[in-house]
Design an enzyme around this catalytic site. Structure first.
Site, PDB file in Angstrom:
ATOM      1  N   ALA A  97     111.693 112.856 103.781  1.00 33.38           N
ATOM      2  CA  ALA A  97     110.988 112.727 102.807  1.00 33.38           C
ATOM      3  C   ALA A  97     112.358 112.146 101.953  1.00 33.38           C
ATOM      4  CB  ALA A  97     111.162 113.702 101.502  1.00 33.38           C
ATOM      5  N   GLU A 145     107.206 121.630 113.570  1.00 30.59           N
ATOM      6  CA  GLU A 145     107.733 119.707 113.378  1.00 30.59           C
ATOM      7  C   GLU A 145     108.718 119.696 114.025  1.00 30.59           C
ATOM      8  OE1 GLU A 145     110.338 119.399 109.939  1.00 30.59           O
ATOM      9  OE2 GLU A 145     107.919 119.788 108.372  1.00 30.59           O
ATOM     10  N   GLY A 186     113.374 123.455  90.186  1.00 27.46           N
ATOM     11  CA  GLY A 186     115.346 123.763  90.335  1.00 27.46           C
ATOM     12  C   GLY A 186     115.480 121.360  90.380  1.00 27.46           C
ATOM     13  N   ARG A 194     108.586 123.035 102.344  1.00 27.22           N
ATOM     14  CA  ARG A 194     108.873 123.249 104.201  1.00 27.22           C
ATOM     15  C   ARG A 194     107.504 123.564 104.014  1.00 27.22           C
ATOM     16  NH1 ARG A 194     112.953 121.117 104.313  1.00 27.22           N
ATOM     17  NH2 ARG A 194     115.053 122.663 104.938  1.00 27.22           N
ATOM     18  N   HIS A 205     108.578 114.516 107.531  1.00 26.90           N
ATOM     19  CA  HIS A 205     109.211 115.171 107.101  1.00 26.90           C
ATOM     20  C   HIS A 205     110.874 114.080 106.998  1.00 26.90           C
ATOM     21  CE1 HIS A 205     111.991 118.869 106.824  1.00 26.90           C
ATOM     22  NE2 HIS A 205     112.400 118.209 105.924  1.00 26.90           N
TER      23      HIS A 205
HETATM   24  P1  NAP Z   1     117.302 124.075  94.357  1.00 27.23           P
HETATM   25  O1  NAP Z   1     117.391 123.502  92.872  1.00 27.23           O
HETATM   26  O2  NAP Z   1     117.802 125.589  94.258  1.00 27.23           O
HETATM   27  O3  NAP Z   1     115.313 124.534  93.319  1.00 27.23           O
HETATM   28  C1  NAP Z   1     114.345 125.458  93.924  1.00 27.23           C
HETATM   29  C2  NAP Z   1     113.532 126.112  92.797  1.00 27.23           C
HETATM   30  O4  NAP Z   1     112.859 126.662  93.541  1.00 27.23           O
HETATM   31  C3  NAP Z   1     114.371 127.001  91.941  1.00 27.23           C
HETATM   32  O5  NAP Z   1     114.133 126.650  90.581  1.00 27.23           O
HETATM   33  C4  NAP Z   1     114.261 128.293  92.260  1.00 27.23           C
HETATM   34  O6  NAP Z   1     114.540 129.332  90.551  1.00 27.23           O
HETATM   35  C5  NAP Z   1     112.293 128.467  92.095  1.00 27.23           C
HETATM   36  N1  NAP Z   1     112.448 129.194  93.478  1.00 27.23           N
HETATM   37  C6  NAP Z   1     113.315 130.071  94.125  1.00 27.23           C
HETATM   38  N2  NAP Z   1     112.405 131.004  94.686  1.00 27.23           N
HETATM   39  C7  NAP Z   1     110.987 130.937  94.180  1.00 27.23           C
HETATM   40  C8  NAP Z   1     110.693 132.123  94.865  1.00 27.23           C
HETATM   41  N3  NAP Z   1     110.495 132.878  95.091  1.00 27.23           N
HETATM   42  N4  NAP Z   1     109.335 131.346  93.298  1.00 27.23           N
HETATM   43  C9  NAP Z   1     109.501 130.713  92.608  1.00 27.23           C
HETATM   44  N5  NAP Z   1     109.970 129.524  92.634  1.00 27.23           N
HETATM   45  C10 NAP Z   1     111.401 129.680  93.253  1.00 27.23           C
HETATM   46  O7  NAP Z   1     116.167 123.671  95.378  1.00 27.23           O
HETATM   47  P2  NAP Z   1     116.210 121.959  95.699  1.00 27.23           P
HETATM   48  O8  NAP Z   1     117.524 120.921  95.275  1.00 27.23           O
HETATM   49  O9  NAP Z   1     115.164 121.471  94.395  1.00 27.23           O
HETATM   50  O10 NAP Z   1     115.544 121.774  96.601  1.00 27.23           O
HETATM   51  C11 NAP Z   1     114.252 122.421  96.924  1.00 27.23           C
HETATM   52  C12 NAP Z   1     113.405 122.514  98.614  1.00 27.23           C
HETATM   53  O11 NAP Z   1     112.936 121.220  98.511  1.00 27.23           O
HETATM   54  C13 NAP Z   1     114.911 122.466  99.540  1.00 27.23           C
HETATM   55  O12 NAP Z   1     115.109 124.336  99.472  1.00 27.23           O
HETATM   56  C14 NAP Z   1     114.346 122.050 100.301  1.00 27.23           C
HETATM   57  O13 NAP Z   1     113.865 122.946 101.280  1.00 27.23           O
HETATM   58  C15 NAP Z   1     113.121 121.271  99.793  1.00 27.23           C
HETATM   59  N6  NAP Z   1     113.597 119.787 100.517  1.00 27.23           N
HETATM   60  C16 NAP Z   1     112.992 118.882 101.448  1.00 27.23           C
HETATM   61  C17 NAP Z   1     112.987 117.697 101.575  1.00 27.23           C
HETATM   62  C18 NAP Z   1     112.140 116.881 102.804  1.00 27.23           C
HETATM   63  O14 NAP Z   1     112.986 116.208 103.105  1.00 27.23           O
HETATM   64  N7  NAP Z   1     111.009 116.974 102.914  1.00 27.23           N
HETATM   65  C19 NAP Z   1     114.734 117.349 100.985  1.00 27.23           C
HETATM   66  C20 NAP Z   1     114.705 117.679  99.581  1.00 27.23           C
HETATM   67  C21 NAP Z   1     114.680 118.911  99.782  1.00 27.23           C
HETATM   68  P3  NAP Z   1     115.944 129.449  90.101  1.00 27.23           P
HETATM   69  O15 NAP Z   1     115.553 127.975  88.562  1.00 27.23           O
HETATM   70  O16 NAP Z   1     115.396 131.134  90.088  1.00 27.23           O
HETATM   71  O17 NAP Z   1     116.529 128.905  91.148  1.00 27.23           O
HETATM   72  C1  GLV Z   2     115.532 118.439 103.855  1.00 23.55           C
HETATM   73  O1  GLV Z   2     113.977 119.323 103.937  1.00 23.55           O
HETATM   74  C2  GLV Z   2     116.021 119.111 102.952  1.00 23.55           C
HETATM   75  O2  GLV Z   2     116.434 120.581 102.359  1.00 23.55           O
HETATM   76  O3  GLV Z   2     117.731 118.483 103.321  1.00 23.55           O
END
Ligand code: NAP
Ligand code: GLV
Length: 334
Positions: A296, A275, A164, A246, A294
């Site tokens: 990032a 967490e 994504g 996550r 947490h």
């Molecule tokens: P995003 O743009 O929605 O990307 C998520 C990707 O995962 C999409 O390509 C989606 O596929 C794919 N996906 C969803 N369900 C799936 C499954 N069952 N199997 C395989 N692939 C799957 O979200 P993002 O902005 O990149 O963020 C991703 C995640 O990072 C967030 O949901 C959050 O939990 C985490 N995050 C963590 C931090 C931190 O501080 N550690 C910060 C930011 C985000 P599709 O293309 O088909 O929709």
């Molecule tokens: C952080 O983990 C977020 O989902 O923005």
């Protein structure tokens, strides 16, 4: 309290579950009547329930559990705005059923999160935490040809799980390190394959081929414990595992077994199942694990933009308009 004058509308009531960085709360103050939970720690459940009782809007964080019980306790609630992209802490189905909009903050945190994922990848590959401890502990006795040898990132194969927004930003960084790129994801993305020079693999194929595996899927019922004993068994014994998505995407006991038995070489994780991670958690005894709290997305500018976007989403929803980032827009048609 003075009643509003004829023609004057009273301001919407908002509960905010933590102080926010930057000037976001100033904007909220000028357009709403808000109550702010002042502590550094999240409001206990009772306080959260009390906070939303009279509220039209809730501005919350990923540490707040927004479930059906909470929504039922807030009959006037129109919007739940979370200052995060991940919204697994919110029961979106229950919110939709109750006509409550749910908004999040994608995009503004993409680059900072990808930077951090790459920092973890490099740090685990080159054993930075172990190396730093060695210096502080007086174990740097001489330059030695085989002291603290790590794994090269350049020219290695990176497997991205979840291509994504953040997964793609990590892939762009990896190109600069001449890494070979693979991905598995829910849907194939031919345009992005072409643009980034990244090849699609099934999840199992990716695990078998990758030297580094970086996780970027949201936590959903489908992705919970995606990384279990079987997944770690499929990885190379030299592989480095990175998780900034996550904690629930990983069976943490299986990760412990994989690291403790050297089934995989190392892991770097920014997120854990519970967490904060308990200080006596067995994971913390492993030298081949790097864990961060947490953070990032935690750069100054990014956190300010997330707060601004969370306020913007909230105010637009309260004004009856479509917020910039709404995860259940069908509520608007109800
Ligand atoms: P995003 O743009 O929605 O990307 C998520 C990707 O995962 C999409 O390509 C989606 O596929 C794919 N996906 C969803 N369900 C799936 C499954 N069952 N199997 C395989 N692939 C799957 O979200 P993002 O902005 O990149 O963020 C991703 C995640 O990072 C967030 O949901 C959050 O939990 C985490 N995050 C963590 C931090 C931190 O501080 N550690 C910060 C930011 C985000 P599709 O293309 O088909 O929709
Ligand atoms: C952080 O983990 C977020 O989902 O923005």
């Amino acid at each position: 309290m003075t009643p509003p004058l004829a023609g004057e509308r009273s301001q919407p009531r908002v509960f905010v579950t933590r102080r926010l960085p930057g000037g976001a709360l100033d904007r909220l103050a000028s357009e709403t009547a808000f109550d702010l939970w002042q502590d550094e720690l999240p409001p206990p459940r009772e306080q959260l329930l009390r906070g939303v009782r009279q509220a039209d809007g809730l501005l919350c964080l990923l540490t707040d559990t927004i479930d059906d019980e909470l929504l039922a306790a807030a009959p006037g609630l129109r919007v739940v705005s979370t200052m995060a992209v991940g919204y697994d802490h919110i029961d979106v189905e229950a919110a939709t059923r109750r006509g409550v909009l749910v908004t999040n903050t994608p995009g503004v945190l993409t680059e900072s999160t990808a930077d951090f994922a790459f920092a973890l990848l490099l740090a685990a590959a080159r054993r930075l935490p172990e190396a730093e401890r060695a210096v502080r502990d007086g174990r740097w006795t001489s330059w030695h040809p085989s002291f603290l040898l790590g794994r090269a990132a350049h020219d290695a194969t990176l497997g991205i799980v979840g291509l994504g927004t953040i997964g793609q930003a990590v892939a762009r960084r990896a190109r600069g390190f001449q890494m070979r790129l693979l991905y598995s994801s829910r849907t194939r993305k031919p345009d992005i394959e072409e643009e980034l020079g990244i090849d699609y693999r099934s999840f199992e194929e990716l695990l078998a081929e990758a030297d580094f595996v970086s996780v970027h899927v949201p936590l959903t019922p489908e992705t919970r414990h995606l990384f279990d004993d079987d997944a770690f068994q499929r990885m190379k014994p030299t592989a480095v595992f990175v998780n900034t998505a996550r904690g629930g995407v990983v069976d943490q006991a299986a990760l412990y077994r994989a690291l403790a038995s050297n089934r995989i070489a190392a892991a770097a994780i920014d997120v854990t199942e519970a967490e904060p991670l308990a200080p006596d958690d067995p994971l913390l005894r492993l030298p081949n694990l790097l864990v961060t709290p947490h953070i990032a997305s935690a750069s100054v500018t990014t956190r300010e933009r997330m707060a601004e976007l969370a306020v913007e989403n909230l105010l637009e929803a309260l004004a009856g308009r479509k917020p910039p980032h709404c995860v259940n827009a069908e509520v608007l048609a109800q």
